[in-house]
Design a protein around this motif. Structure first.
Motif, PDB file in Angstrom:
ATOM      1  N   SER A  72      24.363 -13.289  42.327  1.00 26.06           N
ATOM      2  CA  SER A  72      23.397 -12.209  42.586  1.00 26.06           C
ATOM      3  C   SER A  72      22.093 -12.470  41.870  1.00 26.06           C
ATOM      4  CB  SER A  72      23.985 -10.867  42.128  1.00 26.06           C
ATOM      5  OG  SER A  72      25.169 -10.611  42.841  1.00 26.06           O
ATOM      6  N   SER A  73      22.236 -13.029  40.640  1.00 25.56           N
ATOM      7  CA  SER A  73      21.014 -13.266  39.859  1.00 25.56           C
ATOM      8  C   SER A  73      20.352 -14.575  40.206  1.00 25.56           C
ATOM      9  CB  SER A  73      21.342 -13.248  38.363  1.00 25.56           C
ATOM     10  OG  SER A  73      22.239 -14.296  38.067  1.00 25.56           O
ATOM     11  N   ALA A  74      21.016 -15.378  41.071  1.00 23.62           N
ATOM     12  CA  ALA A  74      20.456 -16.669  41.416  1.00 23.62           C
ATOM     13  C   ALA A  74      19.244 -16.544  42.319  1.00 23.62           C
ATOM     14  CB  ALA A  74      21.513 -17.532  42.098  1.00 23.62           C
ATOM     15  N   GLY A  75      19.021 -15.317  42.802  1.00 28.62           N
ATOM     16  CA  GLY A  75      17.875 -15.116  43.696  1.00 28.62           C
ATOM     17  C   GLY A  75      16.554 -15.176  42.980  1.00 28.62           C
TER      18      GLY A  75
ATOM     19  N   GLU B 122      14.687 -24.799  42.318  1.00 26.00           N
ATOM     20  CA  GLU B 122      15.482 -25.775  41.565  1.00 26.00           C
ATOM     21  C   GLU B 122      16.449 -25.089  40.617  1.00 26.00           C
ATOM     22  OE1 GLU B 122      14.832 -29.606  38.565  1.00 26.00           O
ATOM     23  OE2 GLU B 122      13.104 -28.587  39.491  1.00 26.00           O
ATOM     24  N   ASP B 123      15.992 -24.025  39.965  1.00 27.00           N
ATOM     25  CA  ASP B 123      16.882 -23.280  39.058  1.00 27.00           C
ATOM     26  C   ASP B 123      18.020 -22.643  39.822  1.00 27.00           C
ATOM     27  OD1 ASP B 123      15.325 -24.024  36.948  1.00 27.00           O
ATOM     28  OD2 ASP B 123      14.165 -22.134  36.889  1.00 27.00           O
ATOM     29  N   ARG B 124      17.691 -22.093  40.999  1.00 29.01           N
ATOM     30  CA  ARG B 124      18.742 -21.438  41.793  1.00 29.01           C
ATOM     31  C   ARG B 124      19.782 -22.453  42.264  1.00 29.01           C
ATOM     32  NH1 ARG B 124      14.284 -18.586  44.001  1.00 29.01           N
ATOM     33  NH2 ARG B 124      14.390 -19.780  45.955  1.00 29.01           N
ATOM     34  N   VAL B 125      19.332 -23.652  42.670  1.00 25.38           N
ATOM     35  CA  VAL B 125      20.270 -24.684  43.120  1.00 25.38           C
ATOM     36  C   VAL B 125      21.176 -25.131  41.961  1.00 25.38           C
ATOM     37  CG1 VAL B 125      20.459 -27.060  43.952  1.00 25.38           C
ATOM     38  CG2 VAL B 125      18.822 -25.489  45.000  1.00 25.38           C
ATOM     39  N   THR B 126      20.550 -25.317  40.782  1.00 22.74           N
ATOM     40  CA  THR B 126      21.335 -25.725  39.606  1.00 22.74           C
ATOM     41  C   THR B 126      22.392 -24.678  39.264  1.00 22.74           C
ATOM     42  OG1 THR B 126      19.449 -26.960  38.741  1.00 22.74           O
ATOM     43  CG2 THR B 126      21.200 -26.364  37.183  1.00 22.74           C
ATOM     44  N   THR B 127      21.995 -23.406  39.320  1.00 23.36           N
ATOM     45  CA  THR B 127      22.945 -22.317  39.019  1.00 23.36           C
ATOM     46  C   THR B 127      24.093 -22.302  40.003  1.00 23.36           C
ATOM     47  OG1 THR B 127      21.168 -20.992  38.064  1.00 23.36           O
ATOM     48  CG2 THR B 127      23.179 -19.839  38.726  1.00 23.36           C
TER      49      THR B 127
ATOM     50  N   ILE C 291      28.133 -22.909  39.278  1.00 21.54           N
ATOM     51  CA  ILE C 291      29.155 -21.931  39.690  1.00 21.54           C
ATOM     52  C   ILE C 291      30.209 -22.607  40.563  1.00 21.54           C
ATOM     53  CG2 ILE C 291      29.558 -19.864  41.062  1.00 21.54           C
ATOM     54  CD1 ILE C 291      26.752 -18.918  40.152  1.00 21.54           C
ATOM     55  N   SER C 292      29.763 -23.469  41.487  1.00 18.18           N
ATOM     56  CA  SER C 292      30.693 -24.149  42.385  1.00 18.18           C
ATOM     57  C   SER C 292      31.629 -25.072  41.611  1.00 18.18           C
ATOM     58  CB  SER C 292      29.902 -24.944  43.420  1.00 18.18           C
ATOM     59  OG  SER C 292      30.778 -25.685  44.265  1.00 18.18           O
ATOM     60  N   ASN C 293      31.089 -25.808  40.613  1.00 20.69           N
ATOM     61  CA  ASN C 293      31.917 -26.696  39.808  1.00 20.69           C
ATOM     62  C   ASN C 293      32.972 -25.919  39.015  1.00 20.69           C
ATOM     63  OD1 ASN C 293      30.542 -28.956  40.707  1.00 20.69           O
ATOM     64  ND2 ASN C 293      29.069 -28.925  38.999  1.00 20.69           N
ATOM     65  N   ALA C 294      32.552 -24.773  38.459  1.00 26.54           N
ATOM     66  CA  ALA C 294      33.496 -23.957  37.695  1.00 26.54           C
ATOM     67  C   ALA C 294      34.626 -23.452  38.566  1.00 26.54           C
ATOM     68  CB  ALA C 294      32.755 -22.787  37.036  1.00 26.54           C
ATOM     69  N   GLN C 295      34.292 -23.039  39.802  1.00 25.53           N
ATOM     70  CA  GLN C 295      35.331 -22.556  40.710  1.00 25.53           C
ATOM     71  C   GLN C 295      36.267 -23.684  41.126  1.00 25.53           C
ATOM     72  OE1 GLN C 295      32.929 -20.756  43.783  1.00 25.53           O
ATOM     73  NE2 GLN C 295      33.052 -18.717  42.845  1.00 25.53           N
ATOM     74  N   SER C 296      35.726 -24.894  41.320  1.00 20.06           N
ATOM     75  CA  SER C 296      36.570 -26.032  41.698  1.00 20.06           C
ATOM     76  C   SER C 296      37.552 -26.380  40.588  1.00 20.06           C
ATOM     77  CB  SER C 296      35.683 -27.245  42.016  1.00 20.06           C
ATOM     78  OG  SER C 296      34.873 -26.996  43.138  1.00 20.06           O
TER      79      SER C 296
END
Length: 263
Positions: A31-34, A39-44, A48-53
């Motif tokens: 929600s806060s990635a908006g 570049e910051d949003r992509v990094t965030t 998040i995706s790595n943590a979920q994996s």
């Protein structure tokens, strides 16, 4: 094994509970990635995706470990069931043989007059047993040498377990030998000495049922009565001893059976 299974189950529950926290945090992060630069949003989002994996991998590993424990438990249960069925079947065969002794006793008595030749041969067998040396399971192809070598393990080498293995191999290899009653009687006595009385009774009953004309038959039947007494089955013991007296009168076994009945 069961404790490991419970441990994996507990760990899986904890992981699922813990997973809720990163998941909620991930939703908030998404929600806060908006805000911020692209570049910051992509990094965030990548973080998040790595943590979920990683979380999914941990959950999958826990599931795999739990399934492995379940498979192992299933294998142990099947093995225990098989062993129990084997014991029950052996016990069933033993009592069937003992119950048929009465019906086969009359036939044994009618044919006992032809036992003199076998008696002469069997009486010399055990005397010559100590003259041969053998190894466990050794089969030379000579029925006499193999038998003597097996018995020698008892008489001279004091290796009852080795003797049992050798005699069992001998019984299977030479089923038509005239020494079969002696070999089965030896097995019964060796099992009796070890306290395995059901197995002992099985071999003694084999002598009585298959070789009623053998001089070992009277001794084997007497021993069956003793085993029944040891198992506190006094009615069966008395019945067996009465058969010894009836089928083998004027023998040392009959005299021993009379003494046992008197006691």
């Amino acid at each position: 094994m069961i404790s490991n299974f419970r441990l994996h189950t507990l760990g899986l529950s904890l992981l699922i509970g813990v997973a809720a926290v990163p998941a909620a945090h991930a939703q908030a992060s998404i929600s806060s990635a908006g805000s911020g630069s692209t570049e910051d949003r992509v990094t965030t989002l990548e973080r998040i995706s790595n943590a979920q994996s990683q979380l999914l991998q941990q959950l999958q590993q826990q599931l795999n470990d739990t399934q492995s424990d379940i498979d192992s438990l299933r294998g142990e249960i099947q093995q225990n069931s098989y062993q129990l069925n084997q014991v029950v079947e052996r016990q069933k065969q033993l009592y069937q043989q003992i119950d048929t002794l009465s019906s086969s006793g009359a036939a044994a008595s009618a044919t006992s007059s032809g036992s003199s030749d076998n008696s002469q041969q069997a009486s010399t067998t055990d005397q010559s047993a100590s003259d041969a040396a053998g190894q466990v399971g050794t089969q030379t192809g000579d029925v006499n040498k193999d038998y003597n070598a097996a018995v020698d393990l008892v008489l001279k080498q004091n290796k009852p377990d080795d003797a049992m293995a050798a005699l069992q191999a001998w019984v299977k290899k030479y089923p038509d030998s005239t020494y079969q009653p002696n070999a089965n009687y030896w097995l019964g006595q060796l099992y009796y000495n070890k306290g395995q009385k059901d197995d002992a009774a099985y071999y003694f009953a084999t002598v009585v049922k298959k070789y009623p004309k053998s001089p070992k038959s009277a001794e084997a039947l007497l021993k069956i009565g003793t085993i029944m007494k040891d198992k506190n089955q006094l009615d069966k013991a008395k019945s067996v001893w009465q058969q010894v007296i009836q089928l083998y009168p004027n023998t040392p076994s009959a005299k021993a059976a009379q003494k046992a009945l008197a006691e």
